[in-house]
Design a protein around this motif. Structure first.
Motif, PDB file in Angstrom:
ATOM      1  N   ARG A  13      20.734  -7.310  28.830  1.00  0.00           N
ATOM      2  CA  ARG A  13      19.653  -7.761  27.948  1.00  0.00           C
ATOM      3  C   ARG A  13      18.785  -8.797  28.670  1.00  0.00           C
ATOM      4  O   ARG A  13      19.110  -9.979  28.706  1.00  0.00           O
ATOM      5  CB  ARG A  13      20.257  -8.368  26.681  1.00  0.00           C
ATOM      6  CG  ARG A  13      19.280  -8.589  25.571  1.00  0.00           C
ATOM      7  CD  ARG A  13      19.969  -9.076  24.306  1.00  0.00           C
ATOM      8  NE  ARG A  13      21.097  -8.238  23.902  1.00  0.00           N
ATOM      9  CZ  ARG A  13      20.990  -7.071  23.244  1.00  0.00           C
ATOM     10  NH1 ARG A  13      19.804  -6.610  22.923  1.00  0.00           N
ATOM     11  NH2 ARG A  13      22.066  -6.386  22.917  1.00  0.00           N
ATOM     12  N   GLN A  17      13.783  -5.283  30.614  1.00  0.00           N
ATOM     13  CA  GLN A  17      14.222  -4.028  29.990  1.00  0.00           C
ATOM     14  C   GLN A  17      13.295  -3.679  28.824  1.00  0.00           C
ATOM     15  O   GLN A  17      13.518  -4.100  27.698  1.00  0.00           O
ATOM     16  CB  GLN A  17      15.680  -4.145  29.520  1.00  0.00           C
ATOM     17  CG  GLN A  17      16.654  -4.525  30.599  1.00  0.00           C
ATOM     18  CD  GLN A  17      16.730  -3.531  31.732  1.00  0.00           C
ATOM     19  OE1 GLN A  17      16.301  -2.379  31.627  1.00  0.00           O
ATOM     20  NE2 GLN A  17      17.265  -3.954  32.847  1.00  0.00           N
ATOM     21  N   TRP A  19      12.968  -1.029  27.123  1.00  0.00           N
ATOM     22  CA  TRP A  19      13.571  -0.248  26.055  1.00  0.00           C
ATOM     23  C   TRP A  19      14.218  -1.131  24.992  1.00  0.00           C
ATOM     24  O   TRP A  19      14.518  -0.658  23.899  1.00  0.00           O
ATOM     25  CB  TRP A  19      14.569   0.769  26.598  1.00  0.00           C
ATOM     26  CG  TRP A  19      15.511   0.250  27.634  1.00  0.00           C
ATOM     27  CD1 TRP A  19      15.369   0.354  28.985  1.00  0.00           C
ATOM     28  CD2 TRP A  19      16.714  -0.477  27.429  1.00  0.00           C
ATOM     29  NE1 TRP A  19      16.412  -0.263  29.625  1.00  0.00           N
ATOM     30  CE2 TRP A  19      17.257  -0.777  28.695  1.00  0.00           C
ATOM     31  CE3 TRP A  19      17.398  -0.909  26.301  1.00  0.00           C
ATOM     32  CZ2 TRP A  19      18.443  -1.479  28.861  1.00  0.00           C
ATOM     33  CZ3 TRP A  19      18.581  -1.609  26.468  1.00  0.00           C
ATOM     34  CH2 TRP A  19      19.088  -1.886  27.730  1.00  0.00           C
ATOM     35  N   LEU A  20      14.431  -2.411  25.256  1.00  0.00           N
ATOM     36  CA  LEU A  20      15.029  -3.295  24.259  1.00  0.00           C
ATOM     37  C   LEU A  20      14.107  -3.544  23.063  1.00  0.00           C
ATOM     38  O   LEU A  20      14.568  -3.949  22.010  1.00  0.00           O
ATOM     39  CB  LEU A  20      15.425  -4.631  24.897  1.00  0.00           C
ATOM     40  CG  LEU A  20      16.685  -4.592  25.747  1.00  0.00           C
ATOM     41  CD1 LEU A  20      16.847  -5.890  26.520  1.00  0.00           C
ATOM     42  CD2 LEU A  20      17.905  -4.321  24.889  1.00  0.00           C
ATOM     43  N   GLN A  23      14.265   0.068  19.056  1.00  0.00           N
ATOM     44  CA  GLN A  23      15.628   0.153  18.516  1.00  0.00           C
ATOM     45  C   GLN A  23      16.282   1.492  18.826  1.00  0.00           C
ATOM     46  O   GLN A  23      17.456   1.548  19.178  1.00  0.00           O
ATOM     47  CB  GLN A  23      15.620  -0.098  17.005  1.00  0.00           C
ATOM     48  CG  GLN A  23      16.995  -0.095  16.379  1.00  0.00           C
ATOM     49  CD  GLN A  23      17.898  -1.194  16.906  1.00  0.00           C
ATOM     50  OE1 GLN A  23      17.451  -2.279  17.248  1.00  0.00           O
ATOM     51  NE2 GLN A  23      19.186  -0.926  16.968  1.00  0.00           N
ATOM     52  N   THR A  26      17.243   1.601  22.470  1.00  0.00           N
ATOM     53  CA  THR A  26      18.381   0.702  22.686  1.00  0.00           C
ATOM     54  C   THR A  26      19.674   1.373  22.233  1.00  0.00           C
ATOM     55  O   THR A  26      20.694   1.309  22.920  1.00  0.00           O
ATOM     56  CB  THR A  26      18.173  -0.625  21.932  1.00  0.00           C
ATOM     57  OG1 THR A  26      16.992  -1.251  22.441  1.00  0.00           O
ATOM     58  CG2 THR A  26      19.348  -1.565  22.116  1.00  0.00           C
ATOM     59  N   GLU A  27      19.642   2.041  21.108  1.00  0.00           N
ATOM     60  CA  GLU A  27      20.830   2.739  20.606  1.00  0.00           C
ATOM     61  C   GLU A  27      21.255   3.858  21.544  1.00  0.00           C
ATOM     62  O   GLU A  27      22.452   4.075  21.747  1.00  0.00           O
ATOM     63  CB  GLU A  27      20.575   3.266  19.202  1.00  0.00           C
ATOM     64  CG  GLU A  27      20.512   2.163  18.161  1.00  0.00           C
ATOM     65  CD  GLU A  27      20.104   2.653  16.787  1.00  0.00           C
ATOM     66  OE1 GLU A  27      19.967   3.879  16.587  1.00  0.00           O
ATOM     67  OE2 GLU A  27      19.916   1.799  15.905  1.00  0.00           O
ATOM     68  N   GLU A  30      23.042   2.142  24.409  1.00  0.00           N
ATOM     69  CA  GLU A  30      24.354   1.664  23.978  1.00  0.00           C
ATOM     70  C   GLU A  30      25.335   2.818  23.752  1.00  0.00           C
ATOM     71  O   GLU A  30      26.525   2.683  24.044  1.00  0.00           O
ATOM     72  CB  GLU A  30      24.225   0.823  22.708  1.00  0.00           C
ATOM     73  CG  GLU A  30      23.572  -0.508  22.951  1.00  0.00           C
ATOM     74  CD  GLU A  30      23.358  -1.317  21.686  1.00  0.00           C
ATOM     75  OE1 GLU A  30      23.410  -2.546  21.793  1.00  0.00           O
ATOM     76  OE2 GLU A  30      23.126  -0.727  20.611  1.00  0.00           O
ATOM     77  N   ILE A  38      25.269  -3.533  25.175  1.00  0.00           N
ATOM     78  CA  ILE A  38      24.524  -3.977  26.353  1.00  0.00           C
ATOM     79  C   ILE A  38      25.074  -5.337  26.758  1.00  0.00           C
ATOM     80  O   ILE A  38      25.428  -6.154  25.909  1.00  0.00           O
ATOM     81  CB  ILE A  38      23.021  -4.064  26.003  1.00  0.00           C
ATOM     82  CG1 ILE A  38      22.509  -2.670  25.641  1.00  0.00           C
ATOM     83  CG2 ILE A  38      22.223  -4.678  27.131  1.00  0.00           C
ATOM     84  CD1 ILE A  38      21.184  -2.669  24.938  1.00  0.00           C
TER      85      ILE A  38
END
Length: 74
Positions: A13, A17, A19-20, A23, A26-27, A30, A38
């Motif tokens: 994190r 990044q 893509w953070l 949501q 991010t999923e 993860e 992360i």
């Protein structure tokens, strides 16, 4: 007497990044990590501190992969 090691971090994190901010993205990230989350920057800092410390005085020529188990996926 010189030790040379490296840290290969997985998804962490940090502001770089992009893509953070998404949501759904991010999923997806993860979901691919076996630990299911992360990493936080502090976790990577502690690993780097270990490699630089006397606790790792006999460790050299190594790359420590810290990716939450991602390299285990096939």
């Amino acid at each position: 007497g010189i030790r040379v090691n490296s840290l290969a971090p997985g998804a962490t994190r940090t502001p770089i990044q992009s893509w953070l901010t998404d949501q759904e993205a991010t999923e997806v990230v993860e979901d691919h990590i076996p630990m299911g989350r992360i990493a936080e920057p502090e976790e990577m800092a502690r690993i780097a501190a270990f490699l630089a410390s006397d606790d790792a005085s006999y460790v050299t020529g190594q790359t420590l992969i810290a990716d939450g188990g991602l390299t285990l996926r096939k």
